[in-house]
Design a protein around this motif. Structure first.
Motif, PDB file in Angstrom:
ATOM      1  N   THR A 161     -42.326  55.851 -42.608  1.00  7.54           N
ATOM      2  CA  THR A 161     -42.189  54.681 -41.876  1.00  7.54           C
ATOM      3  C   THR A 161     -42.030  55.096 -40.326  1.00  7.54           C
ATOM      4  O   THR A 161     -42.213  54.490 -39.463  1.00  7.54           O
ATOM      5  CB  THR A 161     -41.120  53.748 -42.195  1.00  7.54           C
ATOM      6  N   THR A 230     -49.844  55.834 -44.948  1.00  2.33           N
ATOM      7  CA  THR A 230     -49.330  55.186 -43.824  1.00  2.33           C
ATOM      8  C   THR A 230     -50.363  55.198 -42.667  1.00  2.33           C
ATOM      9  O   THR A 230     -50.909  56.251 -42.342  1.00  2.33           O
ATOM     10  CB  THR A 230     -48.101  56.115 -43.179  1.00  2.33           C
ATOM     11  N   ILE A 293     -48.388  51.337 -45.762  1.00  2.00           N
ATOM     12  CA  ILE A 293     -47.304  51.008 -44.395  1.00  2.00           C
ATOM     13  C   ILE A 293     -48.062  51.034 -43.098  1.00  2.00           C
ATOM     14  O   ILE A 293     -48.882  51.881 -42.520  1.00  2.00           O
ATOM     15  CB  ILE A 293     -46.329  52.276 -44.349  1.00  2.00           C
TER      16      ILE A 293
END
Length: 329
Positions: A161, A230, A293
């Protein structure tokens, strides 16, 4: 280890065999084109489409046979074979060219493009043509740029993240110094390796993950062993279609123009297939339960790239190229 002289001799004899096999097709010339992606992938289908146009416009004198799924070898190997004329054509990522053709480093830079639309505008215009022209002195003729999508990190360990989450993780990258430096600048450990080895390397824990676009993440099956993706979109790197200068020089100027035009016309066809494939791949990956993400602050990632630019954008030519790309609205 095989010496360079021996390698050249083997390649040249391979080229002779290729010529013999081509002449066996009556009066037709069959150009062999390599791609590491599987059959049905947008780049593979685009070169097939180009072949159809070439065949129509030469009344069947020239055709293109696409060898997909790395049948002729991984990208690094096929680049050398194309330069020697053993393979006629090649669809390749720009990364493996970075150490050979300095102009290819600039569109390979992290966050150089603001969006896919910005990349299209740059690569379809004068800047893109200047980069294609740079291939010739290295035994290749640049024909067109295809899309490679936005590349993001995926791994088998945890959701990423922030930039800090990358610290100490091992990621596969293409065999390019620039890609290695990009991953290192983010605090992770870069592991260059051929694309075909990534699945088993993630599965066995040799590496934690890799980075790529939606269609490659899905078609390679990497999403089966890497459950976290991500969307940092650190790279929007175009891919390039090249033809061996050896093969090119055997064509008449008229046939060269037919090939060049057909390559350009295959680009919008590829992009249409790409948009469809990207959406389908994303849906399949999400359905498989991969954690996506998307809420991520890219600013620290972009700021971390300063030393990468300093190291790789060294000449005035490259600095000028960066400024020209940034100036495109």
């Amino acid at each position: 280890m095989v010496g360079l002289k021996t390698l050249k001799k083997a390649l040249i004899s391979g080229a002779a065999l290729a010529v013999l096999s081509i002449s066996a097709h009556a009066a037709d010339l069959v150009l062999r084109s390599s791609d590491t992606h599987p059959d049905g992938y947008p780049t593979v289908e685009a070169v097939k489409y180009m072949g159809k146009l070439v065949e129509e416009r030469t009344d069947g004198r020239i055709g293109i046979e696409v060898f997909h799924s790395a049948q002729l070898g991984e990208e690094k190997d096929t680049i050398e074979q194309t330069r020697f004329g053993v393979i006629d054509m090649n669809r390749v990522s720009l990364g493996p060219f970075n150490n050979l053709i300095e102009e290819t480093r600039v569109p390979s830079l992290p966050y150089i493009f603001r969006s896919v639309e910005h990349m299209h505008k740059v690569m379809d215009g004068e800047i893109g043509q200047d980069i294609l022209d740079a291939f010739e002195e290295h035994g290749l003729i640049g024909l067109a740029f295809y899309d490679g999508g936005a590349r993001s990190f995926y791994n088998s360990k945890k959701p990423i993240t922030s930039k800090e989450d990358l610290a100490g993780m091992k990621f596969r990258v293409m065999q390019s110094d620039l890609f290695v430096d990009m991953v290192d600048a983010l605090g992770a450990n870069a592991t260059p390796m051929p694309y075909g080895e990534v699945y088993s390397s993630i599965q066995t824990g040799v590496i934690d993950g890799a980075e790529n676009n939606w269609p490659s993440f899905e078609s390679s099956g990497h999403y089966e062993v890497a459950g976290y993706y991500t969307l940092d979109e650190h790279l929007i790197v175009p891919e390039v279609l090249v033809i061996s200068k050896t093969s090119w020089d055997k064509l008449s100027p008229e046939d060269q123009e037919i090939l060049r035009q057909a390559a350009k016309e295959s680009v919008p066809y590829m992009r249409k297939l790409w948009a469809e494939r990207e959406a389908a791949s994303e849906a399949k990956v999400r359905e498989a339960g991969v954690e996506i993400i998307s809420d991520i602050d890219k600013t620290p990632f972009i700021e971390a790239m300063e030393p990468v630019y300093e190291k790789h954008v060294t000449s005035e030519k490259l600095k000028d190229l960066v400024e020209r790309i940034r100036a495109v609205e």
